[in-house]
Design an enzyme around this catalytic site. Sequence first.
Site, PDB file in Angstrom:
ATOM      1  N   GLU A   1       1.950  -8.548  -1.717  1.00 53.14           N
ATOM      2  CA  GLU A   1       2.868  -7.811  -2.573  1.00 53.14           C
ATOM      3  C   GLU A   1       3.207  -6.486  -1.902  1.00 53.14           C
ATOM      4  OE1 GLU A   1       0.536  -7.433  -6.085  1.00 53.14           O
ATOM      5  OE2 GLU A   1       0.984  -9.454  -6.811  1.00 53.14           O
TER       6      GLU A   1
ATOM      7  N   ARG B   1      -3.209 -10.366  -1.349  1.00 56.21           N
ATOM      8  CA  ARG B   1      -1.953 -10.391  -2.105  1.00 56.21           C
ATOM      9  C   ARG B   1      -0.835  -9.829  -1.226  1.00 56.21           C
ATOM     10  NH1 ARG B   1      -3.470 -10.677  -7.732  1.00 56.21           N
ATOM     11  NH2 ARG B   1      -5.115 -12.253  -7.680  1.00 56.21           N
TER      12      ARG B   1
ATOM     13  N   ARG C   1      -2.444   1.777  -7.345  1.00 52.57           N
ATOM     14  CA  ARG C   1      -3.468   0.818  -7.780  1.00 52.57           C
ATOM     15  C   ARG C   1      -3.354  -0.556  -7.127  1.00 52.57           C
ATOM     16  NH1 ARG C   1      -2.291  -1.132 -13.970  1.00 52.57           N
ATOM     17  NH2 ARG C   1      -0.356  -2.252 -13.607  1.00 52.57           N
ATOM     18  N   HIS C   2      -2.483  -0.699  -6.132  1.00 51.98           N
ATOM     19  CA  HIS C   2      -2.322  -1.996  -5.470  1.00 51.98           C
ATOM     20  C   HIS C   2      -2.732  -1.926  -4.001  1.00 51.98           C
ATOM     21  CE1 HIS C   2       0.424  -2.783  -8.924  1.00 51.98           C
ATOM     22  NE2 HIS C   2      -0.044  -4.009  -8.771  1.00 51.98           N
TER      23      HIS C   2
ATOM     24  N   SER D   1      -8.081  -9.904 -15.546  1.00 51.44           N
ATOM     25  CA  SER D   1      -7.160 -10.857 -16.153  1.00 51.44           C
ATOM     26  C   SER D   1      -7.874 -12.199 -16.213  1.00 51.44           C
ATOM     27  CB  SER D   1      -5.880 -10.972 -15.316  1.00 51.44           C
ATOM     28  OG  SER D   1      -4.945 -11.797 -15.960  1.00 51.44           O
TER      29      SER D   1
ATOM     30  N   GLU E   1      -5.177  -2.116 -16.338  1.00 50.58           N
ATOM     31  CA  GLU E   1      -5.814  -3.437 -16.337  1.00 50.58           C
ATOM     32  C   GLU E   1      -6.850  -3.531 -15.221  1.00 50.58           C
ATOM     33  OE1 GLU E   1      -5.102  -7.539 -14.266  1.00 50.58           O
ATOM     34  OE2 GLU E   1      -3.252  -6.608 -14.952  1.00 50.58           O
TER      35      GLU E   1
ATOM     36  N   ARG F   1     -10.573  -1.323  -8.337  1.00 56.00           N
ATOM     37  CA  ARG F   1      -9.874  -0.757  -9.489  1.00 56.00           C
ATOM     38  C   ARG F   1     -10.886  -0.282 -10.542  1.00 56.00           C
ATOM     39  NH1 ARG F   1      -4.504  -3.621 -11.896  1.00 56.00           N
ATOM     40  NH2 ARG F   1      -3.929  -3.463  -9.687  1.00 56.00           N
TER      41      ARG F   1
END
Length: 544
Positions: free
Chosen positions: A318, A316, A324-325, A470, A467, A518
Amino acid sequence: MADPAEPTDTSPVAESVAEGGETVSKSELKKRAKQLEKEKKVAERAAKQAELAKQREAADVDDTVEFYGKLPLNQSQTRTNRPRAQIADFTPELDGQTVLFRARVNTSRAQGNKMVFLNLRQRTDSVQALLTVAPGKVSKQMAKWAASLAIESIVLVEGIIQKSPEPIKSASVSDVEVLISQIHLISGLETTLPFTVEDANRPEKEIGTSEQQLNRVLLDTRLNSRIVDLRTQTNQAVFKIQAAIGDLFREFLSSKGFVEIHSPKLQGSATESGATVFKVNYFKGDAFLAQSPQLAKQMAIAADFERVYEIGPVFRAENANTHRHMTEFIGLDLEMAIEEHYHEVLELLDSLFKSIFADLKEKYKKEIEVVGKCFEAEEFTWLDETLRLTFADAVNLLVEDGVPREDLDDINTENEKRLGRVVKSKYKTDYFIIDKFPLALRPFYTMPDPKDPTLSNSYDFFMRGEEILSGAQRVHDPGFLEKRMREAGIDPESMKAYLDAFKMGCVPHGGGGIGLERVVMLYLKLNNIRRASLFPRDPKRLEP
């Protein structure tokens, strides 16, 4: 008879004696006698010193040299097949038995020059070992050498297990100790440790309350020297639990008829959104690192695999520097055919998680306790009948807790955590599901709700208010899928192979994607996802 009146002879000749034909005065005789006495004493002292030297030499003879020292470089020269023991198996029932085992020197303490205490470590286990000078068994030289071993050295130890009269608090195996008879160095250190494993394994609470000056090892320092950090008993337990989750994921799905697949991580187009993918040079064109195995999973369903799962890396792009990323993590993904309703998928996923939680609690209690010493957390809880909220229900709970409704078009990280606290307080669970997310918040391949087109047949799973999964029912009709792609601003031609898979007929299906790190972070409450990643990758870290 001499005449008494005759005078006495006092000449020098009268004060001398004849010695070996030589006339020597008495004073000379005395002088010579003193010299002889002096020489005799010197000779006696020399003889005494020689005797003492001989005794010292005899005392310095090391008759235990074969019991210690550095081993030759292991080039697989020999193989004795002698069994090696594990510290975890040391029990009082083995009292008096000889064991051979390899370990790291965790700590070392010499007591005088005749006794050395070593704390020896294997992964999550440690034991106290004692080396005591004894004639013919352990020499002073052997004790001195053992005391000089650097912390983190790898040693091969032979010794006798002995019951401990009282618990040894510094060792995880507290009811026995090892009396060392032989100790050899397998691998030493050729550099200085950036920090000690003992410091890295120390609970934060202990640092804050101790009267001693204790070293605090910060997360960045740990990650910069991850090899040393990973040696801690805490991290050994963390990654044993991480491996267990992967194994339990596989076992459960295999038992439900799933097939493991391995999809490519180089793709010709972005899976979901071009803004969050890594673009790489691919010969004369471009390729993208897979954000997930989403396309491959769905195409496998179109190829009649029925039920598939994958454990693999996810990328990812991002620029999110949060707790948490990460830019690369391990995804636990699955996809399955639907007979009637997408809740078939949701319910299977729910059963999967509850199975994993139950097995971790039952089979990995020791590891959970080891981690809990450093990261205190309430025991993770879940309900037999999992709490299932709709997105609207979740919003209402947050509004009741004081969050303005206008701030809840989406539930951000802060409000997720707040919802977790509300749910824990009201329903006594750390694990729950939110169903029926707004369609606008989900990817183009998500199936809309049949009654309300603003909602979707999608769901998220949560642990401790964050979360961890998903998922959704996917759009399997090619015409509808193409429409959804255009609405999302995606040119169908850019994903032609994916779209064509559905033009050849595909069953209704759904699935989900889980972030392994996670799950580990939240189950153990590690507070930062990087602690659950072997060598984490984020926007600021590509090494080690």
